[in-house]
Design a protein around this motif. Structure first.
Motif, PDB file in Angstrom:
ATOM      1  N   SER A   1      39.111  -2.384 -49.658  1.00 39.44           N
ATOM      2  CA  SER A   1      38.211  -1.787 -48.673  1.00 39.44           C
ATOM      3  C   SER A   1      37.148  -0.918 -49.337  1.00 39.44           C
ATOM      4  O   SER A   1      37.439  -0.142 -50.247  1.00 39.44           O
ATOM      5  N   THR A   2      35.916  -1.058 -48.862  1.00 38.15           N
ATOM      6  CA  THR A   2      34.832  -0.252 -49.420  1.00 38.15           C
ATOM      7  C   THR A   2      34.537   0.959 -48.541  1.00 38.15           C
ATOM      8  O   THR A   2      33.657   1.740 -48.841  1.00 38.15           O
ATOM      9  N   LYS A   3      35.259   1.066 -47.443  1.00 34.38           N
ATOM     10  CA  LYS A   3      35.045   2.213 -46.563  1.00 34.38           C
ATOM     11  C   LYS A   3      36.396   2.909 -46.357  1.00 34.38           C
ATOM     12  O   LYS A   3      37.335   2.291 -45.842  1.00 34.38           O
ATOM     13  N   ARG A   4      36.465   4.155 -46.819  1.00 36.43           N
ATOM     14  CA  ARG A   4      37.729   4.877 -46.789  1.00 36.43           C
ATOM     15  C   ARG A   4      38.302   4.943 -45.360  1.00 36.43           C
ATOM     16  O   ARG A   4      37.580   5.254 -44.422  1.00 36.43           O
TER      17      ARG A   4
ATOM     18  N   THR B   1      39.502   2.457 -43.565  1.00 39.18           N
ATOM     19  CA  THR B   1      39.393   1.251 -42.731  1.00 39.18           C
ATOM     20  C   THR B   1      40.570   0.292 -42.936  1.00 39.18           C
ATOM     21  O   THR B   1      40.913  -0.457 -42.033  1.00 39.18           O
ATOM     22  N   THR B   2      41.144   0.305 -44.130  1.00 42.18           N
ATOM     23  CA  THR B   2      42.308  -0.566 -44.355  1.00 42.18           C
ATOM     24  C   THR B   2      43.578   0.210 -44.027  1.00 42.18           C
ATOM     25  O   THR B   2      43.822   1.261 -44.606  1.00 42.18           O
TER      26      THR B   2
ATOM     27  N   GLU C   1      28.919  -3.006 -52.260  1.00 43.36           N
ATOM     28  CA  GLU C   1      29.263  -2.966 -50.832  1.00 43.36           C
ATOM     29  C   GLU C   1      29.570  -1.535 -50.388  1.00 43.36           C
ATOM     30  O   GLU C   1      29.201  -1.125 -49.293  1.00 43.36           O
ATOM     31  N   TYR C   2      30.220  -0.782 -51.267  1.00 48.73           N
ATOM     32  CA  TYR C   2      30.519   0.628 -50.956  1.00 48.73           C
ATOM     33  C   TYR C   2      29.215   1.394 -50.723  1.00 48.73           C
ATOM     34  O   TYR C   2      29.083   2.151 -49.771  1.00 48.73           O
ATOM     35  N   LYS C   3      28.261   1.162 -51.600  1.00 47.15           N
ATOM     36  CA  LYS C   3      26.978   1.875 -51.480  1.00 47.15           C
ATOM     37  C   LYS C   3      26.210   1.429 -50.245  1.00 47.15           C
ATOM     38  O   LYS C   3      25.560   2.233 -49.598  1.00 47.15           O
ATOM     39  N   GLU C   4      26.303   0.146 -49.935  1.00 47.56           N
ATOM     40  CA  GLU C   4      25.598  -0.356 -48.751  1.00 47.56           C
ATOM     41  C   GLU C   4      26.212   0.189 -47.457  1.00 47.56           C
ATOM     42  O   GLU C   4      25.508   0.471 -46.509  1.00 47.56           O
ATOM     43  N   HIS C   5      27.535   0.340 -47.454  1.00 44.78           N
ATOM     44  CA  HIS C   5      28.208   0.918 -46.276  1.00 44.78           C
ATOM     45  C   HIS C   5      27.849   2.383 -46.095  1.00 44.78           C
ATOM     46  O   HIS C   5      27.780   2.892 -45.001  1.00 44.78           O
ATOM     47  N   LYS C   6      27.671   3.043 -47.246  1.00 42.37           N
ATOM     48  CA  LYS C   6      27.365   4.460 -47.226  1.00 42.37           C
ATOM     49  C   LYS C   6      25.996   4.674 -46.595  1.00 42.37           C
ATOM     50  O   LYS C   6      25.694   5.590 -45.919  1.00 42.37           O
TER      51      LYS C   6
END
Lengths: 268, 108
Positions: free
Chosen positions: A225-228, A230-231, B103-108
């Motif tokens: 997951s790239t957004k803390r 979310t998983t 992807e982390y940076k794009e979500h941010k």
């Protein structure tokens, strides 16, 4: 998370957290931890039986005392799941995988590291095969957990406390292998963070994990997951299926059954 | 004189095509072999700092990983099967981390 998994997670927690026991008293959990000498043991049999030799029994603790996780699982390229690498004797003889160190030439701690596989060998040299292609108790192995870990700090369950062992200078881990590792820029560790889980928060230390693992060992393979936040994953997935934290903490890093090592509010 | 010039020219052409190709051919294959390993070291050296790279830098590294994977896939020779297995996995790990950071940076 599936309802059945939620239910199983709650069941596991109910079973493992006795009301009367203090959180750091691990006596209730120890029965779940395998014997320390077998903790993290991996049996590899992609080709061994077909080739007429016993499978390889690999002891994590022996190698873990000398090398960082990153060196073997990133630089040398061992997969994080048993038998997924599909190591062949030809790979080793070409100087890859086990053969990256076990080439019969490389010197470590002033000793020649024995060669791993060979096409032709004498009967006497053949005994060397049994150093890997044997059961963990075989005489040819030369190391046993008890004497090897004698002077190392321990966790409950007689497991080696790797973090303490390193901080006390009792193990010095090699992180670079000439001709195999590539030169990396100095690591800039990400911030530590808290994972809120009901009342039992986990403080996750990026620094402690990256110093041995680097980044690509965990991301995105284990933690995609790239957004803390979310998983969502459960203790069932971690403890029973060996996913997420369980990839390492059911095999080589301290056992998931030592709850308060992560769930700090249990200790408080 | 005319025959002599033609003979000289043809000989030179032959020498160039035969020896020139051998020398350059051998040199380039050796060079190419070193080249992809150097590129591998260079492209994966930034993984420790993936989170502080800009999205443009990350995209460039992902692109370089893709080109490198294509090169590795074309390896030939005695150890090609092992090299392909080892280096494909290693480069994929680098590529996936860069993609993750992007992807982390794009979500941010």
């Amino acid at each position: 998370m599936a309802p059945i998994q939620k239910l199983l997670s709650a069941f596991i927690i109910a079973l493992t957290v006795p009301v009367s026991a203090s959180a750091a008293d691990y006596s209730h959990y120890l029965r779940h931890i395998p014997p320390a000498e077998n903790f993290g043991q991996v049996v590899l049999d992609n080709y061994s039986h077909k080739a007429g030799v016993l499978p390889v029994t690999f002891d994590h603790w022996l190698h873990r005392a000398k090398f960082t996780c990153r060196l073997c699982h990133i630089d040398i390229g061992f997969a994080m799941k048993a038998e997924m690498t599909e190591i062949s004797a030809a790979d080793n003889m070409s100087g890859y995988y086990c053969g990256a160190c076990h080439d019969g030439k490389r010197v470590f701690d002033g000793r020649n590291i024995f060669g791993s596989c060979a096409e032709n060998y004498t009967e006497d040299e053949g005994k060397r095969c049994a150093r890997c292609h044997s059961s963990a108790e075989a005489e040819e192995r030369k190391y046993d957990y008890k004497s090897f870990s004698e002077k190392l700090p321990k966790l409950p369950g007689n497991l080696i406390d790797w973090e303490k062992a390193e901080s006390e200078g009792k193990v010095k881990l090699t992180d670079f292998l000439e001709g195999v590792s590539y030169k990396r820029e100095p690591l800039k560790a990400q911030d530590d963070f808290t994972i809120k889980i009901r009342s039992w928060d986990v403080i996750f230390s990026h620094r402690k994990h990256t110093v041995w693992n680097g980044c690509e060992l965990c991301h995105p393979m284990i933690f995609p997951s790239t957004k803390r936040g979310t998983t969502k994953y459960s203790m069932f997935q971690i403890m029973m299926k060996g996913e997420y934290c369980g990839v390492c903490h059911t095999s080589v890093a301290f056992s998931v059954w030592l709850c308060a090592k992560c769930h700090i509010t249990l200790v408080e | 004189m005319k025959n002599f010039s033609r003979f000289t020219l043809l000989s030179l052409l032959f020498l160039y095509l035969f020896f020139g190709n051998c020398i350059v051919g051998n040199f380039s294959s050796v060079y190419a072999q070193d080249d992809w390993k150097q590129e591998y070291s260079s492209v994966c050296a930034k993984t420790q700092n993936a989170m502080i790279l800009t999205p443009e830098e990350l995209k460039s590294y992902i692109d370089r990983c893709d080109k490198l994977l294509a090169l590795i896939n074309e390896l030939e020779g005695e150890q090609a099967a092992t090299e392909k297995k080892v280096y494909t996995k290693r480069v994929k790990m680098c590529r996936e981390l860069y993609q993750f950071a992007l992807e982390y940076k794009e979500h941010k």
